[in-house]
Design a protein around this motif. Sequence first.
Motif, PDB file in Angstrom:
ATOM      1  N   SER A 164       1.015  -1.183  -0.036  1.00 27.10           N
ATOM      2  CA  SER A 164      -0.101   0.014  -0.068  1.00 27.10           C
ATOM      3  C   SER A 164       0.851   1.153  -0.072  1.00 27.10           C
ATOM      4  O   SER A 164       2.166   1.189   0.258  1.00 27.10           O
ATOM      5  N   LYS A 165       0.254   2.498  -0.310  1.00 25.14           N
ATOM      6  CA  LYS A 165       1.243   3.556  -0.314  1.00 25.14           C
ATOM      7  C   LYS A 165       1.823   3.809   1.032  1.00 25.14           C
ATOM      8  O   LYS A 165       3.137   4.384   1.260  1.00 25.14           O
ATOM      9  N   VAL A 166       0.916   3.674   2.044  1.00 21.73           N
ATOM     10  CA  VAL A 166       1.552   3.804   3.355  1.00 21.73           C
ATOM     11  C   VAL A 166       2.806   3.105   3.673  1.00 21.73           C
ATOM     12  O   VAL A 166       3.716   3.406   4.343  1.00 21.73           O
ATOM     13  N   GLU A 167       2.756   1.787   3.208  1.00 22.11           N
ATOM     14  CA  GLU A 167       3.775   0.648   3.429  1.00 22.11           C
ATOM     15  C   GLU A 167       5.099   0.765   2.558  1.00 22.11           C
ATOM     16  O   GLU A 167       6.045   0.126   2.337  1.00 22.11           O
ATOM     17  N   THR A 168       4.793   1.690   1.237  1.00 18.54           N
ATOM     18  CA  THR A 168       5.889   2.056   0.337  1.00 18.54           C
ATOM     19  C   THR A 168       7.044   2.364   0.796  1.00 18.54           C
ATOM     20  O   THR A 168       6.969   3.084   1.811  1.00 18.54           O
ATOM     21  N   PHE A 169       8.183   1.705   0.404  1.00 17.30           N
ATOM     22  CA  PHE A 169       9.633   2.330   0.531  1.00 17.30           C
ATOM     23  C   PHE A 169       9.857   3.574   0.596  1.00 17.30           C
ATOM     24  O   PHE A 169       9.248   4.191  -0.399  1.00 17.30           O
TER      25      PHE A 169
END
Lengths: 448, 448
Positions: A164-169
């Motif tokens: 998800s966007k939140v968990e993107t590097f």
Amino acid sequence: MVIRPYGYAIWEAIQEYLNVKFKETGHSNMYFPQFIPYSFIEKEASHVEGFSPELALVTIGGGKELEEKLVVRPTSETIVNHMFTQWIHSYRDLPLMVNQWANVTRWEMRTKPFVRTLEFLWQEGHTAHATPEEAEMEALQMIDVYTKFAYEQAAIPVIAGRKSKVETFAGATKTYTIEAMMGDRKALQAGTSHNLGQNFSRAFGTQFMDENGQREHVWQTSWAVSTRFVGGIIMTHGDDTGLMLPPKLAPVQVIIVPIWKKADERTGVLNAASSVKEILQTAGIKVKIDDSEQRTPGWKFNFWEMKGVPLRIEIGPRDVSSGSVVVSRRDIPGKQGKVFGISMESSSLVPYVKDKLDEIQSSLLGMATSFRDSNIVDVCSYTELKEAIAQGKWARGPWSASDNEELKVKEETGATIRCFPFEQPQGKKKCLMTGNPADELAIFAKSY
Amino acid sequence: MVIRPYGYAIWEAIQEYLNVKFKETGHSNMYFPQFIPYSFIEKEASHVEGFSPELALVTIGGGKELEEKLVVRPTSETIVNHMFTQWIHSYRDLPLMVNQWANVTRWEMRTKPFVRTLEFLWQEGHTAHATPEEAEMEALQMIDVYTKFAYEQAAIPVIAGRKSKVETFAGATKTYTIEAMMGDRKALQAGTSHNLGQNFSRAFGTQFMDENGQREHVWQTSWAVSTRFVGGIIMTHGDDTGLMLPPKLAPVQVIIVPIWKKADERTGVLNAASSVKEILQTAGIKVKIDDSEQRTPGWKFNFWEMKGVPLRIEIGPRDVSSGSVVVSRRDIPGKQGKVFGISMESSSLVPYVKDKLDEIQSSLLGMATSFRDSNIVDVCSYTELKEAIAQGKWARGPWSASDNEELKVKEETGATIRCFPFEQPQGKKKCLMTGNPADELAIFAKSY
């Protein structure tokens, strides 16, 4: 973290496999410095935000306070781009595809052996391309290399998908991941591949002249697998008796335990053990004899079971006279995994052992897959999601809600979106949180 | 220091060879943490004295000032002993023989690519033994592994021997070394093996219970070769045209340059080039085609000569029709190294190429040996020594003078004792400095 020889040998087996795959897919190994000037880290805004709480900083060198602090690399995108900017001039220099095997440092407060450590070993691939399509293909290709490795070598049925966007590097436009379910049903992020877009090339001015003479920023990827994967193997396949290693990565595939009581039996048994070792070794099997005289056979059985060696061969005086051995499998417990009277002859022993190693490899993958599937719950509402997570399971359900709602799930349940799996069911779906239309299912779980 | 793919591939070839030798001689790979608490470094008095001017120190971690500074490892004896003390209990745990491939950091003021860099890659072996004899044998065995590697793989005729007390590793009782003469006639210390005696085991309390139930300190060794060796290869075999790589370590052993003028010749020439590549690759030869159309054949010849590729194969339209190729050797300059009309047939081409690669391997060693021998001068007095050093040569002469006199030589000539070679002439000798009896010849040279 200290990695002792047995664990390190698993890492070496991982390296050996991946190194070949990386070269086959056109990458060269090289090495970048581990000290990165602090100002480099600050150049990409979301990158510095993501990494600054975890940095180790060198402030003194050669007895003197340094003018600029040096960051001990937590990852190398910034120093890589600093160099790429000097090396890339025209489209002829692209794609530039490199990899390095290195140590990295992230200041972790809560550490756990192999899985979350202050320093760890990894490989990090870094590539630069002339088009966004090429970068996207590369990022997908590498997560696919990792997925195949997990299934075929490590016998870990990972779920591959998009973060998800939140968990993107920190610094990527898209992150792909492989998520593995550990024996305690927590999720382990076992490998990631990032499409970095032009985020770093803009921050570092990494440009090339295209075929029409226009200057453009390169499109980049980076991707990594670390010694955490060793932890993943241990925590996927272990049971109450200890480890259970997939034969393809096991440092010792076959342990031979010679057994004798009377002194005059010793030589015959040890000779037979040596000759069996020789036969298996010649056939390319990783084999070891435990002939120490300070331990009983029972102690040795327990020890090597704990170490996860896939096959055990026992040779006693009666076996010597009958020209046969006793073979026990680590994946089938106790007496059921034990077969008597296997011929010592090379022509029958070698195919038998190879066959059993293949069976164990499949059986570990099979067991891990059943375990995974029986612990994923399909959910349609937030209530169901909370229930599944409270039971320690993974929850899978349609999701199109906001970043804030995603963070609320994390706060209230401790679970995060592990990924939107690549494999998605057909048909219309409704977001489990909002009831709005959702294109994709997401998987939620607690993680390491 | 950045190590680009071509240089890194040489390092990988070095690793591949040594890794096998280390395992054959009973060592396992493992990994120790790179951050060492400052107090560890202080435990061995001569060690801290030797290394403290070169340390990089981490003082901030995870945003906080650390209570104890961490040293970024310059070498790992201290952390190794900290761990060995926990692992070694009885004589049954000995010998303990491990190796790690790692990066190390030494704060160097004057850096030079590959040879003297702030960070470099190396392997460091660490062993613990129950007796001083075993430790001594191990230290000698490993310098012998390095010596064979230098001669047989790198074609570098190193001189193996013992360091003087002044030049012994900080914390060792004896240091063995291999010393290589570079093209500029400076000496390069290309690998070392240390007998550490009980210096570190006493400092760290690394004890074992012997067979009689007595507690004793272990006897230790450590030994290392680094990416500096890549620099050694480059600076030994290069000439005015560029590098000259020993075939056994060359990332590319054969470069194929297809040549055509008319458009209708292109396909035939490229097909022949591919089939020659295929033939050589199948035979295990590292081969590459340079078929880029943006460069002329002349440019490619220069480029690959500069890169030190041992053999070049040219294929033009006339070669295609005659079924033959033109083969040029990098070690014999210009037209003399060029042989026309070598058949493209696998059955003749493969043995021919293998034979030539072997010849080049020997020829490089031969040339380096002649160069070395013509630049070592036997000296009987300090005057002669000074003269030899002033001419840029190595001076070899009997030595039994004091540490102070050794330091005086360094101050007045810039040269140091590189080693007392293992190979020594028979007969009585007189110290070149004092005229007193001397047991051994020493070699003096300027070094990197």
